[in-house]
Write an enzyme that holds these catalytic residues in place. Sequence first.
Site, PDB file in Angstrom:
ATOM      1  N   LYS A  72       0.828  -1.216   0.000  1.00  5.57           N
ATOM      2  CA  LYS A  72       0.000   0.000   0.000  1.00  5.57           C
ATOM      3  C   LYS A  72       0.861   1.264   0.000  1.00  5.57           C
ATOM      4  O   LYS A  72       0.637   2.175  -0.791  1.00  5.57           O
ATOM      5  CB  LYS A  72      -0.935   0.023   1.227  1.00  5.57           C
ATOM      6  N   ARG A  85      -9.922   1.358   8.518  1.00  8.94           N
ATOM      7  CA  ARG A  85      -9.511  -0.012   8.814  1.00  8.94           C
ATOM      8  C   ARG A  85     -10.525  -0.745   9.660  1.00  8.94           C
ATOM      9  O   ARG A  85     -10.279  -1.905  10.023  1.00  8.94           O
ATOM     10  CB  ARG A  85      -8.221   0.049   9.622  1.00  8.94           C
ATOM     11  N   ARG A  92      11.661  -5.725   4.580  1.00 11.99           N
ATOM     12  CA  ARG A  92      11.395  -4.292   4.383  1.00 11.99           C
ATOM     13  C   ARG A  92      12.388  -3.430   5.157  1.00 11.99           C
ATOM     14  O   ARG A  92      12.709  -3.691   6.303  1.00 11.99           O
ATOM     15  CB  ARG A  92       9.984  -3.944   4.854  1.00 11.99           C
ATOM     16  N   ARG A 143      11.258  -1.725  10.736  1.00 11.37           N
ATOM     17  CA  ARG A 143      10.177  -1.345  11.646  1.00 11.37           C
ATOM     18  C   ARG A 143      10.029  -2.355  12.782  1.00 11.37           C
ATOM     19  O   ARG A 143      10.126  -3.563  12.561  1.00 11.37           O
ATOM     20  CB  ARG A 143       8.857  -1.250  10.868  1.00 11.37           C
ATOM     21  N   ARG A 177      -0.784  -8.821  13.285  1.00  8.76           N
ATOM     22  CA  ARG A 177      -1.345  -7.816  12.364  1.00  8.76           C
ATOM     23  C   ARG A 177      -2.205  -8.491  11.303  1.00  8.76           C
ATOM     24  O   ARG A 177      -3.241  -7.953  10.899  1.00  8.76           O
ATOM     25  CB  ARG A 177      -0.210  -7.011  11.706  1.00  8.76           C
TER      26      ARG A 177
HETATM   27  P1  AP5 Z   1       4.789  -1.643   1.785  1.00 11.88           P
HETATM   28  O1  AP5 Z   1       4.477  -0.779   0.623  1.00 11.88           O
HETATM   29  O2  AP5 Z   1       5.556  -1.060   2.942  1.00 11.88           O
HETATM   30  O3  AP5 Z   1       3.452  -2.386   2.294  1.00 11.88           O
HETATM   31  P2  AP5 Z   1       2.194  -1.807   3.095  1.00 11.88           P
HETATM   32  O4  AP5 Z   1       0.993  -2.492   2.556  1.00 11.88           O
HETATM   33  O5  AP5 Z   1       2.202  -0.320   3.115  1.00 11.88           O
HETATM   34  O6  AP5 Z   1       2.554  -2.423   4.514  1.00 11.88           O
HETATM   35  P3  AP5 Z   1       2.415  -1.829   5.965  1.00 11.88           P
HETATM   36  O7  AP5 Z   1       3.090  -2.852   6.856  1.00 11.88           O
HETATM   37  O8  AP5 Z   1       2.920  -0.419   6.053  1.00 11.88           O
HETATM   38  O9  AP5 Z   1       0.901  -1.875   6.171  1.00 11.88           O
HETATM   39  P4  AP5 Z   1       0.165  -1.858   7.469  1.00 11.88           P
HETATM   40  O10 AP5 Z   1      -1.203  -1.625   6.988  1.00 11.88           O
HETATM   41  O11 AP5 Z   1       0.328  -3.039   8.359  1.00 11.88           O
HETATM   42  O12 AP5 Z   1       0.927  -0.726   8.295  1.00 11.88           O
HETATM   43  P5  AP5 Z   1       0.607   0.806   8.575  1.00 11.88           P
HETATM   44  O13 AP5 Z   1       1.870   1.544   8.472  1.00 11.88           O
HETATM   45  O14 AP5 Z   1      -0.562   1.270   7.773  1.00 11.88           O
HETATM   46  O15 AP5 Z   1       5.585  -2.938   1.216  1.00 11.88           O
HETATM   47  C1  AP5 Z   1       6.082  -3.922   2.108  1.00 11.88           C
HETATM   48  C2  AP5 Z   1       7.466  -4.419   1.591  1.00 11.88           C
HETATM   49  O16 AP5 Z   1       7.262  -5.118   0.362  1.00 11.88           O
HETATM   50  C3  AP5 Z   1       8.464  -3.294   1.290  1.00 11.88           C
HETATM   51  O17 AP5 Z   1       9.745  -3.723   1.658  1.00 11.88           O
HETATM   52  C4  AP5 Z   1       8.382  -3.106  -0.238  1.00 11.88           C
HETATM   53  O18 AP5 Z   1       9.624  -2.692  -0.786  1.00 11.88           O
HETATM   54  C5  AP5 Z   1       8.035  -4.525  -0.681  1.00 11.88           C
HETATM   55  N1  AP5 Z   1       7.194  -4.549  -1.886  1.00 11.88           N
HETATM   56  C6  AP5 Z   1       6.147  -3.720  -2.176  1.00 11.88           C
HETATM   57  N2  AP5 Z   1       5.600  -4.076  -3.363  1.00 11.88           N
HETATM   58  C7  AP5 Z   1       6.303  -5.163  -3.797  1.00 11.88           C
HETATM   59  C8  AP5 Z   1       6.220  -5.990  -4.956  1.00 11.88           C
HETATM   60  N3  AP5 Z   1       5.302  -5.759  -5.908  1.00 11.88           N
HETATM   61  N4  AP5 Z   1       7.095  -7.008  -5.075  1.00 11.88           N
HETATM   62  C9  AP5 Z   1       8.031  -7.244  -4.125  1.00 11.88           C
HETATM   63  N5  AP5 Z   1       8.169  -6.484  -3.018  1.00 11.88           N
HETATM   64  C10 AP5 Z   1       7.305  -5.460  -2.857  1.00 11.88           C
HETATM   65  O19 AP5 Z   1       0.120   0.720  10.099  1.00 11.88           O
HETATM   66  C11 AP5 Z   1       1.021   0.381  11.121  1.00 11.88           C
HETATM   67  C12 AP5 Z   1       0.270   0.387  12.446  1.00 11.88           C
HETATM   68  O20 AP5 Z   1      -0.276   1.695  12.710  1.00 11.88           O
HETATM   69  C13 AP5 Z   1      -0.950  -0.550  12.527  1.00 11.88           C
HETATM   70  O21 AP5 Z   1      -0.594  -1.880  12.856  1.00 11.88           O
HETATM   71  C14 AP5 Z   1      -1.780   0.141  13.619  1.00 11.88           C
HETATM   72  O22 AP5 Z   1      -1.259  -0.154  14.907  1.00 11.88           O
HETATM   73  C15 AP5 Z   1      -1.552   1.608  13.313  1.00 11.88           C
HETATM   74  N6  AP5 Z   1      -2.559   2.130  12.377  1.00 11.88           N
HETATM   75  C16 AP5 Z   1      -2.355   2.622  11.122  1.00 11.88           C
HETATM   76  N7  AP5 Z   1      -3.517   2.994  10.541  1.00 11.88           N
HETATM   77  C17 AP5 Z   1      -4.482   2.739  11.466  1.00 11.88           C
HETATM   78  C18 AP5 Z   1      -5.900   2.894  11.457  1.00 11.88           C
HETATM   79  N8  AP5 Z   1      -6.566   3.378  10.381  1.00 11.88           N
HETATM   80  N9  AP5 Z   1      -6.585   2.524  12.561  1.00 11.88           N
HETATM   81  C19 AP5 Z   1      -5.943   2.052  13.664  1.00 11.88           C
HETATM   82  N10 AP5 Z   1      -4.615   1.861  13.730  1.00 11.88           N
HETATM   83  C20 AP5 Z   1      -3.886   2.208  12.644  1.00 11.88           C
END
Ligand code: AP5
Length: 212
Positions: free
Chosen positions: A8, A83, A122, A155, A166
Amino acid sequence: MGPPGAGKGTQAEFIAAHLAVPKISTGDIFRANLAQGTPLGLEAKRYMESGQLVPDEVTINMVRERLAEPDAAHGFLLDGFPRTLPQATALDKMLADMGVALDVVLELVVDNDEVIRRLSGRRTCRNCGKIWHEAFDPPSRPGICDRCGGELYQRDDDKPETVAERLRVYARDTAPLIDFYGAQGKLVGIDATGPVEDVTERAKDALRPYGG
Ligand code: AP5
């Protein structure tokens, strides 16, 4: 939308630039607050570290404030929000108050094994936030961001046991939004496997009917 590690953040950066709108990532906002040691960051920390969601009320208020900033007046891309169903209904209300509507919800479809491979390698730039992967998208010098020269870090919530939690939380709290937006006719799913550029092209194709 998409499970942790679906790509994402990676895709949101390209798509937001393509659409010339700000990318608003709740995870990035929480991490920035954590790095600065703000009360919001300290509150979010205990949930993020254990793979739980930050409470809805805190998250919704934060997004409401962010959407009121001037750069969001002409469109925006949300990454990681909503979410939960309460967040989705709160978003509908916020958008109605702003006099705008949600155009489309893009779902990145990828299986759990691929997610685990992606999260375990990552690396994120401490300075500019650019996302890298040790094997799939490595920087030219290990540990250094090609874009800005900043230090790369892993991270805390990418530890295997936290990733498993997660994924459970995603299935329980967030996956129901697929039906919620599907029923509204707003959901478009794309295959998020394969090279990053291929996924970006699929995303652009999927967004074209909505003016993307
Ligand atoms: P990446 O692009 O980083 O993936 P992502 O989907 O953004 O993963 P996240 O772990 O950031 O998502 P998340 O939803 O768990 O975390 P968030 O930060 O929102 O890609 C991942 C890896 O794969 C990278 O190394 C990239 O290079 C690689 N990659 C990408 N595309 C690829 C491809 N096509 N092929 C190969 N490799 C590839 O949230 C973190 C925390 O914050 C949550 O757990 C929660 O505690 C809190 N939080 C955030 N939003 C909310 C909310 N709305 N409500 C409540 N709590 C929240």
